[in-house]
Design a protein around this motif. Structure first.
Motif, PDB file in Angstrom:
ATOM      1  N   GLY A   1      38.492 -75.866  33.769  1.00  0.00           N
ATOM      2  CA  GLY A   1      39.316 -74.697  34.020  1.00  0.00           C
ATOM      3  C   GLY A   1      38.981 -73.497  33.155  1.00  0.00           C
ATOM      4  N   TRP A   2      38.148 -73.685  32.115  1.00  0.00           N
ATOM      5  CA  TRP A   2      37.714 -72.547  31.303  1.00  0.00           C
ATOM      6  C   TRP A   2      36.978 -71.550  32.184  1.00  0.00           C
ATOM      7  CZ3 TRP A   2      33.125 -70.137  30.264  1.00  0.00           C
ATOM      8  CH2 TRP A   2      33.059 -69.320  29.135  1.00  0.00           C
ATOM      9  N   ALA A   3      37.261 -70.280  31.982  1.00  0.00           N
ATOM     10  CA  ALA A   3      36.595 -69.238  32.758  1.00  0.00           C
ATOM     11  C   ALA A   3      36.513 -67.972  31.921  1.00  0.00           C
ATOM     12  CB  ALA A   3      37.347 -68.956  34.058  1.00  0.00           C
ATOM     13  N   ALA A   4      35.450 -67.200  32.121  1.00  0.00           N
ATOM     14  CA  ALA A   4      35.302 -65.943  31.385  1.00  0.00           C
ATOM     15  C   ALA A   4      34.373 -65.009  32.139  1.00  0.00           C
ATOM     16  CB  ALA A   4      34.764 -66.188  29.982  1.00  0.00           C
ATOM     17  N   HIS A   5      34.793 -63.755  32.189  1.00  0.00           N
ATOM     18  CA  HIS A   5      33.945 -62.700  32.751  1.00  0.00           C
ATOM     19  C   HIS A   5      33.203 -62.021  31.608  1.00  0.00           C
ATOM     20  CE1 HIS A   5      33.611 -58.318  34.132  1.00  0.00           C
ATOM     21  NE2 HIS A   5      32.631 -58.988  34.718  1.00  0.00           N
ATOM     22  N   ASN A   6      31.874 -61.974  31.717  1.00  0.00           N
ATOM     23  CA  ASN A   6      31.016 -61.359  30.696  1.00  0.00           C
ATOM     24  C   ASN A   6      31.398 -61.836  29.298  1.00  0.00           C
ATOM     25  OD1 ASN A   6      28.886 -59.823  29.830  1.00  0.00           O
ATOM     26  ND2 ASN A   6      29.881 -57.846  30.109  1.00  0.00           N
ATOM     27  N   PRO A   7      31.348 -63.138  29.054  1.00  0.00           N
ATOM     28  CA  PRO A   7      31.850 -63.689  27.782  1.00  0.00           C
ATOM     29  C   PRO A   7      31.085 -63.164  26.572  1.00  0.00           C
ATOM     30  CG  PRO A   7      30.549 -65.319  28.982  1.00  0.00           C
ATOM     31  CD  PRO A   7      30.767 -64.172  29.923  1.00  0.00           C
ATOM     32  N   GLY A   8      31.839 -62.953  25.497  1.00  0.00           N
ATOM     33  CA  GLY A   8      31.253 -62.576  24.213  1.00  0.00           C
ATOM     34  C   GLY A   8      30.994 -61.104  24.024  1.00  0.00           C
ATOM     35  N   ALA A   9      31.059 -60.319  25.109  1.00  0.00           N
ATOM     36  CA  ALA A   9      30.656 -58.914  25.030  1.00  0.00           C
ATOM     37  C   ALA A   9      31.850 -57.983  24.896  1.00  0.00           C
ATOM     38  CB  ALA A   9      29.842 -58.531  26.259  1.00  0.00           C
ATOM     39  N   GLU A  10      31.756 -57.072  23.938  1.00  0.00           N
ATOM     40  CA  GLU A  10      32.700 -55.973  23.811  1.00  0.00           C
ATOM     41  C   GLU A  10      31.891 -54.679  23.875  1.00  0.00           C
ATOM     42  OE1 GLU A  10      35.172 -56.240  20.379  1.00  0.00           O
ATOM     43  OE2 GLU A  10      35.560 -58.386  20.646  1.00  0.00           O
ATOM     44  N   TYR A  11      32.075 -53.921  24.929  1.00  0.00           N
ATOM     45  CA  TYR A  11      31.261 -52.708  25.093  1.00  0.00           C
ATOM     46  C   TYR A  11      32.014 -51.705  25.953  1.00  0.00           C
ATOM     47  CZ  TYR A  11      30.159 -53.501  30.016  1.00  0.00           C
ATOM     48  OH  TYR A  11      30.245 -53.637  31.376  1.00  0.00           O
ATOM     49  N   GLU A  12      31.510 -50.487  25.937  1.00  0.00           N
ATOM     50  CA  GLU A  12      32.017 -49.461  26.841  1.00  0.00           C
ATOM     51  C   GLU A  12      30.944 -48.400  27.043  1.00  0.00           C
ATOM     52  OE1 GLU A  12      35.350 -47.315  25.376  1.00  0.00           O
ATOM     53  OE2 GLU A  12      34.508 -47.017  23.383  1.00  0.00           O
ATOM     54  N   TRP A  13      31.074 -47.670  28.115  1.00  0.00           N
ATOM     55  CA  TRP A  13      30.189 -46.529  28.347  1.00  0.00           C
ATOM     56  C   TRP A  13      30.787 -45.299  27.667  1.00  0.00           C
ATOM     57  CZ3 TRP A  13      25.488 -46.013  30.898  1.00  0.00           C
ATOM     58  CH2 TRP A  13      24.984 -47.184  31.463  1.00  0.00           C
ATOM     59  N   THR A  14      29.933 -44.524  27.013  1.00  0.00           N
ATOM     60  CA  THR A  14      30.404 -43.331  26.315  1.00  0.00           C
ATOM     61  C   THR A  14      30.764 -42.208  27.280  1.00  0.00           C
ATOM     62  OG1 THR A  14      28.135 -42.488  26.092  1.00  0.00           O
ATOM     63  CG2 THR A  14      29.008 -43.878  24.298  1.00  0.00           C
ATOM     64  N   GLY A  15      30.347 -42.346  28.511  1.00  0.00           N
ATOM     65  CA  GLY A  15      30.643 -41.366  29.546  1.00  0.00           C
ATOM     66  C   GLY A  15      30.118 -41.872  30.872  1.00  0.00           C
ATOM     67  N   ASN A  16      30.290 -41.100  31.893  1.00  0.00           N
ATOM     68  CA  ASN A  16      29.790 -41.458  33.220  1.00  0.00           C
ATOM     69  C   ASN A  16      28.274 -41.637  33.163  1.00  0.00           C
ATOM     70  OD1 ASN A  16      28.850 -41.386  35.937  1.00  0.00           O
ATOM     71  ND2 ASN A  16      30.702 -40.301  36.557  1.00  0.00           N
TER      72      ASN A  16
END
Length: 231
Positions: A190-205
């Motif tokens: 039952g373990w599930a993860a979307h894009n595990p381990g990653a913390e990120y963001e886009w600085t803009g479009n």
């Protein structure tokens, strides 16, 4: 073949992803590297999350390039490079490669382990070797480098259209809310993860000069997942 749901059979990790998604390729590398370190066998049931069908366009090269540079700099063991071949050889589609991974699940081609090996080899061919995995002959060349894949049987299967129906059925299934994107991992417990381990963001479009920023990447999720397979 396994069913089209997100759940996994015993001992098998189900992953929804696109071969042309750098995040998916990073996560799968992390999983396989952890399994190798532990001396543990891991089999992946690959399901297609075809970004080009979701977005009605080829995955933009400038986005893939930006993510590839960021991830390759953070994890040099990946061995990735920016595209080294002529620009006209850059893959415009990953559907043929996704179809081949599905076709490889057939027992006469090699089964689930062959499919797992072929998926890894196609990702390496694209990200590290600048090979055009949109092309039938290139896909078969990569298949011939895989010990578990019967490349002749794969060629015959692809000739018959094997893998195409599965990719389109999986695309339809992947539109359900429980599958959040590429990659999304599911374990039998039952373990599930979307894009595990990653913390990120886009600085803009990204279409207006934005860049991806990786704030953190952890790998302990892979051991958690592998622990669950041993229970």
């Amino acid at each position: 073949m396994t069913d089209q749901h997100s759940t996994s059979p015993a001992g098998v990790v189900t992953v929804w992803s696109d071969i042309g998604c750098p995040w998916a390729s990073l996560a799968l590398h992390t999983l396989h590297a952890a399994a190798d370190r532990r001396g543990q066998r891991v089999v992946v049931d690959h399901r297609a999350f075809p970004l080009e069908l979701f977005n009605s366009q080829p995955t933009p090269k400038h986005i893939v390039d930006a993510e590839t540079v960021m991830l390759a700099a953070h994890r040099p063991e990946l061995g990735w490079r920016l595209w080294q071949g002529p620009i006209w050889e850059y893959p415009v589609t990953t559907l043929p490669a996704l179809e081949a991974v599905q076709a490889a699940k057939a027992p006469e081609v090699g089964g689930l382990e062959a499919s797992t090996e072929l998926d890894s080899a196609l990702r390496r061919a694209f990200y590290a070797e600048s090979r055009c995995i949109s092309i039938h002959s290139v896909i078969l060349d990569v298949a011939r480098e895989c010990a578990r894949v019967d490349a002749d049987a794969l060629a015959e299967a692809l000739k018959q259209g094997s893998g195409r129906t599965e990719v389109y059925e999986q695309w339809q299934r992947a539109q359900a809310p429980d599958i959040q994107g590429s990659p999304h991992f599911f374990a039998p417990d039952g373990w599930a993860a979307h894009n595990p381990g990653a913390e990120y963001e886009w600085t803009g479009n990204p279409y207006e000069g934005g860049f991806p920023r990786l704030d953190a990447y952890t790998t302990d999720w892979a051991d958690t997942l592998l622990d669950s397979l041993e229970m």
